[in-house]
Design an enzyme around this catalytic site. Structure first.
Site, short mmCIF file in Angstrom:
data_model
loop_
_atom_site.label_atom_id
_atom_site.label_comp_id
_atom_site.label_asym_id
_atom_site.label_seq_id
_atom_site.Cartn_x
_atom_site.Cartn_y
_atom_site.Cartn_z
N CYS A 155 0.83 -1.21 0.00
CA CYS A 155 0.00 0.00 0.00
C CYS A 155 0.87 1.26 0.00
O CYS A 155 0.49 2.29 -0.56
CB CYS A 155 -0.95 0.00 1.19
SG CYS A 155 -0.14 -0.10 2.81
N HIS A 439 -1.88 1.59 7.27
CA HIS A 439 -2.29 1.45 5.88
C HIS A 439 -2.18 2.81 5.19
O HIS A 439 -2.56 3.84 5.75
CB HIS A 439 -3.73 0.95 5.79
CG HIS A 439 -4.20 0.71 4.38
ND1 HIS A 439 -3.64 -0.21 3.54
CD2 HIS A 439 -5.20 1.32 3.67
CE1 HIS A 439 -4.25 -0.19 2.36
NE2 HIS A 439 -5.21 0.73 2.42
#
Length: 487
Positions: A155, A439
């Site tokens: 990510c 994230h």
């Protein structure tokens, strides 16, 4: 436009000085004769990337030759000049357009009798080059609203690639594969090729529903930077720095020069600060010159003031991002980006142990240090330093930092005479979660508005949704409304 091999070879032999750059082009026109059209001549001038000042020994006749040939191109193609590119907003009487008309209408004008000063000729040439540089080859692209597959804790990569993908100058450069004409580095441009391939998928006019797979690009990157191997959590800003550095190395316009040893330290006490900074910047470009430098590189000035003898000394460093500290606030507190910039640039007191040697005292003394921006990049990357390391652990700041979407004025953090230097936001890299489990996502601006990029998912968002306490890396580009530009 691609040039015949011999024209490119003529440029490859060009010296780094402006005088030799211009001379090589005149020589190319003389020796190659009719092989070079007027348009190709101007393109060669652009490729030479000559920078001021023109040495006093460079003749007016040579400048006249270049400008007259460039003027005929400008007049024949109907270019319109909107402003003169004088340093720090200095205007020169007349315009490039007017000079073009004069030069073309007086077709039989001899350069010995031309009543045009060398400075006006040179400034007019710079104006013509500026206009021609803006006349870029058009790129047909899709919406860009395409996601990237997560290929194993990637990510961080996906978020940064989306932000870079919306850096239009870099995107167009990759899609047109301009690096194949520019690169001088002996290294294979494997990473740039793979990166360009990813961007081609993201901006494909025939975009489908499937997300782009960045695995090949990531594998090549890991070969270049083994530190990013494996599936552990990685830092997006750290990835960005490594990526830009590796891309620059592959597409560097300057040939590799082996350093013969430690270079002698030069003293610039007789120079003004701007002159000293210009010397250091020119020295940097002699070794490192690429589109990455064109877009992302700026120059920081570190000013040191000795408390004993009151001597001031300056050092200049190249930067590709600004890492800003976040002021401490109680839980739920809010700070502004300007407060972060103020903290970054505020005067810092150094004790004897942490202070460098004073040039005048020739010993370590108590001193003060201040950072400022000497040269502003076209794209400024601002890293909000949310992660801090103590002796035993790493912690993350979740303080809400508010930031302007348009007209971020960095002028107050530059030289005293630079005026307003305005930037507009076009991309954000966000980090949600903790130090050990987080994230990354991205928010990017295109011609139809803002979108939220969460790996393969892409959804439109409003401007009101951009400001969160997850903002980590901000991408700003120079605004067209900037009132003063440092050259």
């Amino acid at each position: 436009m691609q040039f015949p091999c011999r024209e490119r070879q003529a440029l490859s032999r060009t010296s780094l000085s402006a005088k030799e750059d211009y001379k090589s082009i005149i020589c190319a026109n003389t020796t190659l004769g009719s092989t070079l059209t007027e348009h190709e001549t101007l393109r060669l001038l652009l490729s030479a990337r000559c920078e001021p000042p023109v040495p006093p020994s460079f003749g007016k006749a040579s400048l006249f030759l270049i400008v007259s040939r460039s003027a005929s191109v400008a007049a024949s193609e109907g270019w319109q000049e909107s402003g003169m590119p004088g340093a720090s907003g200095v205007n020169v009487e007349g315009s490039c357009e007017a000079l073009c008309r004069t030069l073309v209408s007086q077709n039989g004008l001899q350069r010995e009798t031309a009543d045009i000063s060398q400075s006006v000729l040179y400034t007019s040439l710079m104006g013509l080059l500026l206009v021609a540089d803006n006349e870029k080859e058009e790129v047909t692209v899709g919406s860009g609203r395409v996601g990237l597959r997560n290929v194993g804790n990637t990510c961080f990569l996906n978020a940064i690639v989306q932000c870079l993908s919306h850096t239009c100058g870099l995107r167009d450069y990759c899609l047109l594969k301009s690096y194949k004409q520019e690169k001088f580095s002996k290294e294979d441009a494997k990473l740039m090729e793979a990166f360009s391939q990813v961007l081609s998928g993201l901006w494909d006019v025939n975009e489908g529903d499937a997300a782009v797979n960045p695995r090949q690009f990531y594998n090549i990157f890991k070969e270049a930077v083994p530190y990013f191997s494996g599936y552990s959590q990685q830092d997006a800003q750290e990835f960005l720095r490594f990526l830009l550095d590796k891309l620059h190395t592959e597409i560097n316009r300057r040939p590799y020069v082996r350093r013969t040893g430690k270079e002698p330290e030069q003293k610039y006490t007789r120079f003004r600060i701007s002159e000293e900074a210009a010397v250091m910047w020119k020295k940097h470009l002699e070794r490192d010159d690429s589109l990455i430098v064109d877009l992302f590189s700026g120059q920081l000035r570190s000013s040191l003031h000795c408390s004993v003898c009151s001597h001031y000394s300056n050092t200049f460093d190249v930067f590709c991002d600004l890492s800003l500290p976040i002021p401490k606030r109680s839980s739920g507190g809010e700070v502004t980006l300007r407060e972060c910039l103020d903290l970054f640039s505020q005067e810092e007191k150094l004790d004897k142990e942490n202070s460098p040697m004073c040039e005048r005292c020739n010993r370590r003394t108590e001193s003060t240090k201040r950072l400022s921006i000497q040269r502003f990049p076209r794209v400024i990357v601002i890293h909000l330093n949310r992660f801090t390391m103590s002796r035993w652990s790493i912690s993350k700041s979740t303080v809400y930092v508010s930031f302007p979407l348009t007209n971020l004025d960095l002028g107050p953090y530059g030289p005293v005479d630079c005026g307003s230097v305005l930037y507009d936001l076009y991309a954000i890299c966000n980090h949600a979660g903790t130090v050990n489990m987080g994230h990354y996502t991205a928010c990017c601006l295109d011609e139809n508005g803002w979108c939220f990029y969460n790996d393969s998912s892409v959804t439109p968002i409003t401007e009101n949704q951009l400001q969160t306490n997850q903002a980590y890396v901000l991408f700003y580009q120079r605004s067209n409304s900037t009132t003063a530009v440092r050259k």
